[in-house]
Design a protein around this motif. Structure first.
Motif, short mmCIF file in Angstrom:
data_model
loop_
_atom_site.label_atom_id
_atom_site.label_comp_id
_atom_site.label_asym_id
_atom_site.label_seq_id
_atom_site.Cartn_x
_atom_site.Cartn_y
_atom_site.Cartn_z
N CYS A 1 -17.08 -36.86 13.79
CA CYS A 1 -18.11 -36.69 12.74
C CYS A 1 -19.11 -37.82 12.82
CB CYS A 1 -17.46 -36.67 11.37
SG CYS A 1 -16.31 -35.32 11.19
N SER B 1 -6.25 -39.14 22.32
CA SER B 1 -6.29 -37.95 21.47
C SER B 1 -5.33 -36.91 22.07
CB SER B 1 -7.72 -37.41 21.40
OG SER B 1 -8.12 -36.90 22.66
N LYS C 1 -9.06 -36.24 25.85
CA LYS C 1 -10.51 -36.39 26.00
C LYS C 1 -10.99 -37.72 25.42
CE LYS C 1 -14.91 -34.32 24.63
NZ LYS C 1 -15.55 -33.20 23.92
N ASP D 1 -7.94 -35.37 14.04
CA ASP D 1 -7.81 -33.95 13.72
C ASP D 1 -7.53 -33.18 15.03
OD1 ASP D 1 -9.07 -31.21 13.59
OD2 ASP D 1 -9.18 -31.79 11.48
N PRO D 2 -6.68 -32.15 15.00
CA PRO D 2 -6.39 -31.40 16.22
C PRO D 2 -7.64 -30.80 16.89
CG PRO D 2 -4.81 -30.83 14.52
CD PRO D 2 -5.85 -31.71 13.88
N SER D 3 -8.71 -30.56 16.12
CA SER D 3 -9.94 -30.04 16.73
C SER D 3 -10.67 -31.12 17.53
CB SER D 3 -10.86 -29.48 15.65
OG SER D 3 -11.39 -30.54 14.85
N GLU D 4 -10.37 -32.36 17.27
CA GLU D 4 -10.96 -33.51 17.94
C GLU D 4 -12.47 -33.60 17.78
OE1 GLU D 4 -9.59 -34.12 21.94
OE2 GLU D 4 -7.50 -34.02 21.33
N ASN D 5 -12.98 -33.12 16.65
CA ASN D 5 -14.41 -33.25 16.38
C ASN D 5 -14.70 -34.66 15.88
OD1 ASN D 5 -15.13 -30.59 17.04
ND2 ASN D 5 -14.48 -29.87 15.02
N SER E 1 -5.72 -34.00 23.38
CA SER E 1 -6.15 -33.39 24.64
C SER E 1 -6.36 -34.42 25.74
CB SER E 1 -7.47 -32.63 24.43
OG SER E 1 -8.53 -33.55 24.24
#
Length: 188
Positions: free
Chosen positions: A188, A114, A118, A182-186, A116
């Motif tokens: 779902c 990803s 993470k 997604d850039p937020s790396e959430n 980041s």
């Protein structure tokens, strides 16, 4: 089978040993992750390891064949994670010879990160090459090639997995071609 950055040079030798050279400390560590059948599996069945370094050089990720994943902490030189993503795939005995991979060959487990770093995105890839000698009436995509796993490198937990079972087989091919985060790396 070599991966290198400014800090480490890591290779897998012909006997299946992972050799880690720490360039900053002029140290060498040798790890054995695979069975004694490594050379046979590599030469006869193309069971191949792949090496990946995380961005901050904290971990080495070693993948092997279909769905084997090892995570090595490069500070302690210890294996801190070990995953067998498909329980029916076993290179410890001869059962892998009974697995029907359809018309896929040269299977390998691949990793992407990803933004980041993470999350580790894991999937199996292979060459699709139907042969007349296969004598198959029905072509299909095995679950190994339509699955994706997302590993949280901080917790060493698989946080998401998808096997493609809800996808329509389009003639013969439903393997996972693109994975985006997604850039937020959430998750779902």
């Amino acid at each position: 089978m070599v991966v290198e950055n400014e800090r480490y040079k890591i290779e897998c030798n012909q006997d299946g040993f992972i050799i880690i050279y720490n360039k900053n400390k002029d140290e060498k560590t040798c790890l054995k992750l695979f069975s004694d059948k490594f050379q046979y599996l590599y030469e006869q069945w193309c069971v191949e390891p792949r090496l990946y370094l995380t961005r901050e050089s904290k971990y080495l990720i070693v993948t092997y064949g279909i769905g084997y994943v090892y995570i090595v902490d490069l500070y302690t030189m210890k294996t801190v994670g070990e995953f067998k993503l498909f329980s029916e795939i076993s290179y410890e005995d001869d059962s892998y010879q009974e697995i029907d991979t359809g018309c896929y060959y040269n299977e390998a487990t691949e990793v992407d990160f990803s933004p980041s770093g993470k999350y580790v995105i894991i999937r199996v890839r292979g060459d699709y090459d139907p042969q007349e000698g296969d004598r198959r009436k029905i072509l299909f995509t095995p679950i190994y090639f339509s699955s994706v796993f997302v590993l949280n490198i901080h917790t060493m937990q698989i946080e998401f997995q998808y096997d493609g079972s809800d996808m329509q087989e389009e003639g013969y091919n439903k393997n996972m071609a693109v994975i985006a985060m997604d850039p937020s790396e959430n998750i779902c």
